[in-house]
Design a protein around this motif. Structure first.
Motif, short mmCIF file in Angstrom:
data_model
loop_
_atom_site.label_atom_id
_atom_site.label_comp_id
_atom_site.label_asym_id
_atom_site.label_seq_id
_atom_site.Cartn_x
_atom_site.Cartn_y
_atom_site.Cartn_z
N GLU A 81 0.86 -1.18 0.00
CA GLU A 81 0.00 0.00 0.00
C GLU A 81 0.90 1.23 0.00
O GLU A 81 1.92 1.25 0.67
N ALA A 82 0.53 2.23 -0.76
CA ALA A 82 1.26 3.49 -0.76
C ALA A 82 0.37 4.56 -0.14
O ALA A 82 -0.82 4.62 -0.41
N THR A 83 0.97 5.38 0.71
CA THR A 83 0.26 6.52 1.29
C THR A 83 0.94 7.79 0.82
O THR A 83 2.13 7.98 1.05
N VAL A 84 0.18 8.63 0.14
CA VAL A 84 0.70 9.92 -0.30
C VAL A 84 0.62 10.85 0.91
O VAL A 84 -0.46 11.13 1.41
N ASN A 85 1.77 11.28 1.40
CA ASN A 85 1.83 12.16 2.57
C ASN A 85 1.78 13.63 2.20
O ASN A 85 1.24 14.42 2.96
N ASP A 86 2.38 14.00 1.10
CA ASP A 86 2.45 15.40 0.71
C ASP A 86 2.25 15.56 -0.79
O ASP A 86 2.75 14.75 -1.58
N LEU A 87 1.56 16.62 -1.13
CA LEU A 87 1.53 17.15 -2.48
C LEU A 87 1.62 18.66 -2.30
O LEU A 87 0.78 19.25 -1.61
N PHE A 88 2.63 19.26 -2.90
CA PHE A 88 2.78 20.71 -2.81
C PHE A 88 3.28 21.25 -4.13
O PHE A 88 4.21 20.71 -4.73
N VAL A 89 2.64 22.33 -4.56
CA VAL A 89 3.02 23.03 -5.79
C VAL A 89 3.09 24.51 -5.45
O VAL A 89 2.20 25.04 -4.77
N LEU A 90 4.15 25.16 -5.90
CA LEU A 90 4.27 26.61 -5.67
C LEU A 90 3.05 27.33 -6.20
O LEU A 90 2.47 26.95 -7.23
N GLU A 91 2.67 28.40 -5.53
CA GLU A 91 1.48 29.16 -5.91
C GLU A 91 1.53 29.60 -7.37
O GLU A 91 0.53 29.54 -8.08
N SER A 92 2.71 30.00 -7.84
CA SER A 92 2.85 30.46 -9.22
C SER A 92 2.63 29.35 -10.25
O SER A 92 2.38 29.63 -11.41
N GLU A 93 2.65 28.10 -9.81
CA GLU A 93 2.53 26.95 -10.71
C GLU A 93 1.15 26.29 -10.61
O GLU A 93 0.81 25.43 -11.41
N ARG A 94 0.36 26.70 -9.64
CA ARG A 94 -0.96 26.08 -9.45
C ARG A 94 -1.87 26.37 -10.64
O ARG A 94 -1.82 27.42 -11.24
N GLY A 95 -2.66 25.37 -10.98
CA GLY A 95 -3.58 25.49 -12.11
C GLY A 95 -2.96 25.13 -13.44
O GLY A 95 -3.63 25.22 -14.47
N THR A 96 -1.71 24.68 -13.43
CA THR A 96 -1.03 24.33 -14.68
C THR A 96 -1.03 22.84 -14.97
O THR A 96 -0.52 22.42 -16.01
N GLY A 97 -1.56 22.04 -14.05
CA GLY A 97 -1.55 20.58 -14.22
C GLY A 97 -0.39 19.91 -13.52
O GLY A 97 -0.26 18.69 -13.56
#
Length: 161
Positions: A81-97
């Protein structure tokens, strides 16, 4: 699709880029800790662990996001089983996929490693991330209990051990 974005597995040489992104996530969350030094030491240790998967996203030479997952054997999954602990994208990159690509590649990699289940937790108000997870097939509904799964946590005080 924007061709100057690259998503790849992080290695030991990526500690500084990861540290900078995690410090950015810490600031986004409005937290004081862990310290930059603690984050750096954690990344050094965790990147040595084969049960840890970290993906980094770059726009050109600039690190713009990361996803972090832990793999372990689960009797409920009857396998890994894999647990995703973090997903983070810089604010300037959000909404780009970028966030979606980080999670999609995480799922593909853990599946190739034999994982049978991927789990994660997020806040219900994190609309953008929830859209990513749902678009990739994640859900929080339990057929057994006919309702949403609930994630609890308990912070334990530090000891002098």
């Amino acid at each position: 699709m924007n061709t100057d974005r690259i998503v790849r597995t992080a290695g030991r040489g990526d500690v500084e880029d990861l540290t900078a992104l995690i410090v950015g996530f810490r600031k986004f969350l409005g937290r004081d800790g862990p310290t930059d030094e603690d984050i750096r030491a954690s990344m050094i240790a965790q990147l040595r662990n084969s049960d840890v998967l970290v993906l980094l996203a770059y726009r050109g030479d600039t690190p713009v996001g990361y996803a972090f997952a832990l793999l372990r054997y689960s009797h409920w999954a009857n396998g890994i089983e894999a647990t995703v602990n973090d997903l983070f994208v810089l604010e300037s990159e959000r909404g780009t996929g970028t966030g979606r690509e980080l999670i999609a590649q995480t799922v593909a990699i853990v599946k190739s490693r034999g994982c049978r289940l991927v789990t994660l937790s997020t806040n219900e108000m994190n609309i953008a991330s929830n859209r990513i997870y749902e678009s990739l097939g994640f859900n929080c509904f339990s057929n057994l209990w006919r309702g949403k799964q609930v994630y609890y946590r308990l912070a334990l005080p530090e000891t002098d051990a």
